[in-house]
Design a protein around this motif. Structure first.
Motif, PDB file in Angstrom:
ATOM      1  N   TYR A 167       0.725  -1.275  -0.106  1.00  0.00           N
ATOM      2  CA  TYR A 167      -0.005  -0.032  -0.085  1.00  0.00           C
ATOM      3  C   TYR A 167       1.026   1.407  -0.108  1.00  0.00           C
ATOM      4  CZ  TYR A 167       1.038   0.657   4.804  1.00  0.00           C
ATOM      5  OH  TYR A 167       1.642   0.873   6.019  1.00  0.00           O
ATOM      6  N   GLU A 168       0.056   2.411  -0.240  1.00  0.00           N
ATOM      7  CA  GLU A 168       0.918   3.633  -0.312  1.00  0.00           C
ATOM      8  C   GLU A 168      -0.072   4.490   0.373  1.00  0.00           C
ATOM      9  OE1 GLU A 168       1.766   4.662  -4.377  1.00  0.00           O
ATOM     10  OE2 GLU A 168       3.027   3.138  -4.774  1.00  0.00           O
ATOM     11  N   LYS A 212      -6.925  12.749   1.653  1.00  0.00           N
ATOM     12  CA  LYS A 212      -6.246  11.842   2.382  1.00  0.00           C
ATOM     13  C   LYS A 212      -6.936  10.455   2.105  1.00  0.00           C
ATOM     14  CE  LYS A 212      -4.283  11.471   6.822  1.00  0.00           C
ATOM     15  NZ  LYS A 212      -3.813  11.830   8.172  1.00  0.00           N
ATOM     16  N   ALA A 213      -5.659   9.457   1.716  1.00  0.00           N
ATOM     17  CA  ALA A 213      -6.431   8.355   1.372  1.00  0.00           C
ATOM     18  C   ALA A 213      -5.330   7.169   1.262  1.00  0.00           C
ATOM     19  CB  ALA A 213      -6.850   8.465  -0.194  1.00  0.00           C
ATOM     20  N   VAL A 214      -5.698   5.909   1.129  1.00  0.00           N
ATOM     21  CA  VAL A 214      -4.734   5.022   1.166  1.00  0.00           C
ATOM     22  C   VAL A 214      -4.820   4.150  -0.252  1.00  0.00           C
ATOM     23  CG1 VAL A 214      -3.934   2.671   2.038  1.00  0.00           C
ATOM     24  CG2 VAL A 214      -4.693   4.515   3.611  1.00  0.00           C
ATOM     25  N   ILE A 215      -3.754   3.827  -1.023  1.00  0.00           N
ATOM     26  CA  ILE A 215      -3.786   3.308  -2.331  1.00  0.00           C
ATOM     27  C   ILE A 215      -3.355   1.847  -1.858  1.00  0.00           C
ATOM     28  CG2 ILE A 215      -2.915   3.287  -4.507  1.00  0.00           C
ATOM     29  CD1 ILE A 215      -2.369   6.192  -4.151  1.00  0.00           C
ATOM     30  N   ARG A 253      -1.663  -7.775  -6.184  1.00  0.00           N
ATOM     31  CA  ARG A 253      -0.767  -8.606  -6.734  1.00  0.00           C
ATOM     32  C   ARG A 253      -0.645  -8.397  -8.320  1.00  0.00           C
ATOM     33  NH1 ARG A 253      -1.725 -13.936  -2.859  1.00  0.00           N
ATOM     34  NH2 ARG A 253      -1.146 -13.483  -0.945  1.00  0.00           N
ATOM     35  N   ARG A 254      -1.823  -8.062  -8.761  1.00  0.00           N
ATOM     36  CA  ARG A 254      -1.578  -7.938 -10.118  1.00  0.00           C
ATOM     37  C   ARG A 254      -1.346  -6.467 -10.705  1.00  0.00           C
ATOM     38  NH1 ARG A 254      -6.319 -11.507 -13.167  1.00  0.00           N
ATOM     39  NH2 ARG A 254      -5.731 -13.745 -11.831  1.00  0.00           N
ATOM     40  N   GLY A 255      -0.931  -5.645  -9.613  1.00  0.00           N
ATOM     41  CA  GLY A 255      -0.702  -4.468  -9.986  1.00  0.00           C
ATOM     42  C   GLY A 255      -1.845  -3.584 -10.031  1.00  0.00           C
ATOM     43  N   VAL A 256      -2.974  -3.765  -9.721  1.00  0.00           N
ATOM     44  CA  VAL A 256      -4.309  -2.826 -10.013  1.00  0.00           C
ATOM     45  C   VAL A 256      -4.244  -1.972  -8.639  1.00  0.00           C
ATOM     46  CG1 VAL A 256      -6.738  -2.622  -9.731  1.00  0.00           C
ATOM     47  CG2 VAL A 256      -5.638  -4.525 -10.998  1.00  0.00           C
ATOM     48  N   LYS A 257      -4.492  -0.577  -8.600  1.00  0.00           N
ATOM     49  CA  LYS A 257      -4.425   0.357  -7.598  1.00  0.00           C
ATOM     50  C   LYS A 257      -5.945   0.552  -7.472  1.00  0.00           C
ATOM     51  CE  LYS A 257       0.100   2.151  -8.638  1.00  0.00           C
ATOM     52  NZ  LYS A 257       0.906   3.519  -8.750  1.00  0.00           N
ATOM     53  N   ILE A 258      -6.189   0.721  -6.011  1.00  0.00           N
ATOM     54  CA  ILE A 258      -7.543   0.867  -5.478  1.00  0.00           C
ATOM     55  C   ILE A 258      -7.316   1.889  -4.199  1.00  0.00           C
ATOM     56  CG2 ILE A 258      -9.558  -0.266  -4.248  1.00  0.00           C
ATOM     57  CD1 ILE A 258      -8.457  -2.916  -5.399  1.00  0.00           C
TER      58      ILE A 258
END
Length: 114
Positions: free
Chosen positions: A52-53, A60-63, A67-72
């Motif tokens: 996560y990032e 203000k959020a968490v990304i 495992r497949r590289g999709v960012k949510i």
């Protein structure tokens, strides 16, 4: 007279260039490659998340990155988000400790052939 006018215009345009571009206007700011604007509050299975990032601007959020590289993008203040962050941090600490404690890799020499 035309030379003086041309020199004056050149100096004035360079000064404008200095004020707006060199000193750093909003247009010259570097934007991050991934930025969240729309947040999805739906809970995600922790097994799908690899890391996560955090983001502080524009919201203000968490990304979460799967495992497949999709960012949510998800809101930072939801209880399941905080639990997922703690779980990922613990998993990363265990991996780091395993590397530090050292599983020694020994290479066996190949048998000499004559």
């Amino acid at each position: 007279m035309k030379i003086y006018l041309a020199a004056f215009l050149a100096i004035a345009s360079l000064e404008l260039f200095n004020v707006y571009i060199v000193r750093g206007s909003v247009g010259s700011q570097i934007m991050p490659l991934s930025s969240c604007v729309d947040l999805d509050p739906a809970q995600i299975n922790i097994r799908r998340i690899s890391h996560y990032e955090t983001q502080h601007r524009p919201v203000k959020a968490v990304i979460f990155i799967t495992r497949r590289g999709v960012k949510i993008c998800v809101p930072h203040d939801l209880p399941w988000v905080q639990d997922a962050i703690q779980t990922l941090d613990q998993k990363n600490r265990r991996r780091a400790n395993g590397r530090q404690n050292g599983t020694k890799i020994t290479l066996r020499p190949k048998p000499a052939t004559s």
